[in-house]
Design an enzyme around this catalytic site. Structure first.
Site, PDB file in Angstrom:
ATOM      1  N   ASN A  93      30.309  28.139  40.632  1.00  0.00           N
ATOM      2  CA  ASN A  93      29.692  29.296  41.284  1.00  0.00           C
ATOM      3  C   ASN A  93      30.661  30.047  42.199  1.00  0.00           C
ATOM      4  OD1 ASN A  93      27.362  30.855  42.662  1.00  0.00           O
ATOM      5  ND2 ASN A  93      28.245  29.660  44.347  1.00  0.00           N
ATOM      6  N   ALA A  94      31.711  29.393  42.701  1.00  0.00           N
ATOM      7  CA  ALA A  94      32.633  30.059  43.641  1.00  0.00           C
ATOM      8  C   ALA A  94      33.173  31.336  43.010  1.00  0.00           C
ATOM      9  CB  ALA A  94      33.788  29.118  43.992  1.00  0.00           C
ATOM     10  N   TYR A 158      37.630  42.181  39.011  1.00  0.00           N
ATOM     11  CA  TYR A 158      36.427  41.334  38.963  1.00  0.00           C
ATOM     12  C   TYR A 158      35.829  41.337  37.562  1.00  0.00           C
ATOM     13  CZ  TYR A 158      31.811  39.540  40.259  1.00  0.00           C
ATOM     14  OH  TYR A 158      30.645  38.793  40.351  1.00  0.00           O
TER      15      TYR A 158
END
Ligand SMILES: NC(=O)c1ccc[n+]([C@@H]2O[C@H](COP(=O)([O-])OP(=O)(O)OC[C@H]3O[C@@H](n4cnc5c(N)ncnc54)[C@H](OP(=O)(O)O)[C@@H]3O)[C@@H](O)[C@H]2O)c1
Length: 262
Positions: A93-94, A158
């Site tokens: 999840n990081a 991202y």
């Protein structure tokens, strides 16, 4: 196969010190899970550990460290092997992000985001596969993003990292299935966490107003349900579901819209 049970499961969760990860840990605790939580901020992690015990977690391992460091990942897996013998649920999840035009951004920004969001997750899984193979009804959950389905301007690093995470997840899913390990991708849209305060570079702002996000509790609850219902992928936000639908049926339309914002 029926619903996946979460009772007494051995869980490893990265990025647990805040946001979606913290909520997820809190919602997994009442199942009596043994849970290892990883993040860099010690104070938040220790507070979380107390809360998890109060909510019913049967054991909590706190790992203060950076997931991009090989030693942190290796030590974490070794501690789990020593104390619990195997792993039933690994949740990558990081994650981090940055905003700005690609041309004005820096090589380090691209590398850092790929390191945290993609390489660290992939290498943690490589190390964890033997533990998951020995686990019970094992599952790998990769928290991606709706931006792993559609690229948008001013968020190129991202988007790249989340596309990579999704493509890699699809590739290894059949490989893991042979060992009885399932894989679920989570593709959230905007979520009300400190994510946007943690941007590692703040160049040009996104060319549209940030849509209102879902509370992280809701996203975490949907992840828990997705785990129990053996889903392949979940899209917690309705706007996200719409974006994925448009990406599939009318990519040309999205291209035209995005071009206006470039
Ligand atoms: N918020 C959104 O709108 C949104 C939308 C789509 C997808 N997502 C995804 O959801 C996931 C969780 O994000 P969030 O919204 O909960 O953001 P957040 O509140 O900023 O939480 C991110 C978590 O990742 C940890 N982390 C970051 N870098 C790390 C590193 N190098 N090593 C170890 N831990 C690290 C942070 O802990 P420390 O700082 O203590 O290390 C924190 O616990 C991310 O993968 C993100 O990409 C978020």
């Amino acid at each position: 196969m029926g619903r996946r049970s979460l009772n007494d499961r051995r869980v490893l969760l990265t990025g647990a010190s805040g946001g979606i990860g913290r909520e997820l840990a809190l919602q997994l605790a009442p199942f009596g899970t043994r849970i290892a939580v990883v993040a860099r901020r010690e104070t938040q992690l220790l507070e979380l550990a107390d809360e998890l015990k109060g909510r019913g977690a049967s054991a909590v391992l706190t790992v203060v460290g950076d997931v991009t460091e090989d030693a942190v990942r290796t030590d974490t897996l070794q501690r789990i092997r020593d104390q619990w013998g195997a792993l039933d649920l690994l949740i990558n999840n990081a994650g981090i992000s940055a905003h700005g035009r690609f041309e004005n951004s820096a090589a380090e920004v691209l590398r850092k985001i790929m390191e945290v969001n993609f390489f660290a997750a992939a290498e943690l899984v490589r190390g964890a596969i033997p533990l998951l193979r020995d686990g019970e009804d094992s599952l790998l959950v990769n928290v991606g993003s709706i931006l792993g389905h559609r690229g948008v301007p001013y968020n190129s690093e991202y988007c790249s990292s989340k596309f990579a995470l999704r493509g890699w997840s699809e590739s290894i899913r059949p490989e893991l299935a042979r060992d009885g390990i399932a894989l679920m991708i989570v593709s959230p849209g905007t979520t009300d966490t400190e994510f946007f305060e943690h941007l590692i570079a703040k160049g040009e702002q996104m060319p549209w107003n940030q849509p209102r996000g879902l509370p992280p509790e809701d996203v975490a609850a949907q992840i828990v349900r997705g785990i129990q219902h053996r889903r392949f992928e979940i899209y917690p936000n309705w706007r996200g579901r719409l974006l994925v639908l448009l990406t599939r049926i009318a990519p040309w339309l999205l291209d035209r819209v995005m071009n206006r914002y470039g």
